[in-house]
Design a protein around this motif. Sequence first.
Motif, mmCIF file in Angstrom:
data_model
loop_
_atom_site.group_PDB
_atom_site.id
_atom_site.type_symbol
_atom_site.label_atom_id
_atom_site.label_comp_id
_atom_site.label_asym_id
_atom_site.label_seq_id
_atom_site.Cartn_x
_atom_site.Cartn_y
_atom_site.Cartn_z
ATOM 1 N N SER A 206 34.393 42.922 30.458
ATOM 2 C CA SER A 206 33.704 44.167 30.327
ATOM 3 C C SER A 206 32.735 44.316 29.336
ATOM 4 C CB SER A 206 34.677 45.256 30.024
ATOM 5 O OG SER A 206 35.394 45.053 28.995
ATOM 6 N N GLU A 207 31.886 45.301 29.249
ATOM 7 C CA GLU A 207 30.883 45.306 28.506
ATOM 8 C C GLU A 207 31.138 45.129 26.785
ATOM 9 O OE1 GLU A 207 28.584 49.117 29.071
ATOM 10 O OE2 GLU A 207 27.466 48.219 30.696
ATOM 11 N N GLY A 208 30.643 44.529 26.269
ATOM 12 C CA GLY A 208 30.896 44.517 24.777
ATOM 13 C C GLY A 208 30.398 45.334 23.708
ATOM 14 N N THR A 214 29.666 40.479 26.037
ATOM 15 C CA THR A 214 30.611 40.733 27.078
ATOM 16 C C THR A 214 32.047 40.633 26.197
ATOM 17 O OG1 THR A 214 31.727 40.094 29.079
ATOM 18 C CG2 THR A 214 30.988 38.540 27.679
ATOM 19 N N ARG A 215 33.329 41.380 26.539
ATOM 20 C CA ARG A 215 34.400 41.438 26.093
ATOM 21 C C ARG A 215 35.415 40.876 26.973
ATOM 22 N NH1 ARG A 215 38.941 44.867 24.944
ATOM 23 N NH2 ARG A 215 39.966 44.448 22.961
ATOM 24 N N THR A 280 33.657 36.059 35.624
ATOM 25 C CA THR A 280 32.358 36.207 35.638
ATOM 26 C C THR A 280 32.132 37.582 34.487
ATOM 27 O OG1 THR A 280 32.133 35.768 37.983
ATOM 28 C CG2 THR A 280 30.312 37.151 36.893
ATOM 29 N N ALA A 281 30.765 37.113 33.703
ATOM 30 C CA ALA A 281 30.510 38.132 32.680
ATOM 31 C C ALA A 281 30.030 39.283 32.936
ATOM 32 C CB ALA A 281 29.705 37.383 31.484
ATOM 33 N N VAL A 282 30.461 40.547 32.502
ATOM 34 C CA VAL A 282 29.825 41.718 32.677
ATOM 35 C C VAL A 282 29.167 42.115 31.099
ATOM 36 C CG1 VAL A 282 30.158 44.327 33.242
ATOM 37 C CG2 VAL A 282 31.546 42.411 34.348
ATOM 38 N N THR A 283 27.889 42.072 31.045
ATOM 39 C CA THR A 283 27.468 42.273 29.566
ATOM 40 C C THR A 283 26.757 43.589 29.288
ATOM 41 O OG1 THR A 283 26.873 40.008 29.761
ATOM 42 C CG2 THR A 283 25.749 41.053 28.088
#
Length: 286
Positions: A206-208, A214-215, A280-283
């Motif tokens: 999820s968003e950092g 990213t978290r 997969t990163a969500v940034t």
Amino acid sequence: MAIKGLAVPVFGNYHYNGLSVVYTDGFAAGAAIEYGIEVETSDNNPLHGDNRIIENDYGTFNTGTLTLNTSDLDQETSIRLLGLKEVKIDVGEKEVTELVTDDDMKQTPKGFGIIETHQINDVNRYRAVILCKTTMAIPAEAATTKGESIEWQTKEIEGTITRSDENTENYKHPWKREAWFDTEKEAMEYLKTILNVLERVEAVSSEGTSVGKTRLIITNRTEGATYKYNTKEQASKYKQDLSKWTEFPEDGEIEAETGTVIYLAKTDLTGKAIGAGEVTAVTKEV
């Protein structure tokens, strides 16, 4: 001497590189209930002379059948073992994951391993058996309604055993390998090493808290275990050296562009891989 137990059926994807065979993405397929191997061989071809057999062309392995009775085949195992297709559909407001058996399904060869417990002179010994190349068939479906008491119902699946393509000094198209051990842990280490059995590391992104971060949360994290990550390569082998990978941060926040595949690994005390996964990163963009 007698067999008194059975444990841990495992599979690994079979790959032949033109010389040797390697196995990848190993996994356990439920808990072992029962298994059996039936083998077909060519007939002996004796030469008779002087009223006796003077030479013999002995029969060799042709093919075989593996019958495995396991506790269950869940969705994850069915996808990996049988090549089923995963489709997500909406049912009302809920997203549901289907497993689809259709023309796209393709069963691929696997290496198979299992551990037998033998008692020899009142001492337990453990025989680890590997079938080098086995292609599993679609299992039959059956179930019985619950009565006054539970009747346990397990899954039975069959596979065709063939000889491996490997032709090296030590392995001339083998169809079976085995080794004996003093402990079940040692036998399991053998199977994990040969079939590359890595635990699944599952995570969500999820968003950092700041732009460009990213978290990550490892959803099946083991208390006290060590985890690492990498954005260049994934852990593909059991006990692969990951000393150059980055330690997973305590808060789970790392820098990564949206869409970047982040490879995760669970490691032992020496920094070697015992589990692997990816997310997969969500940034956070702004």
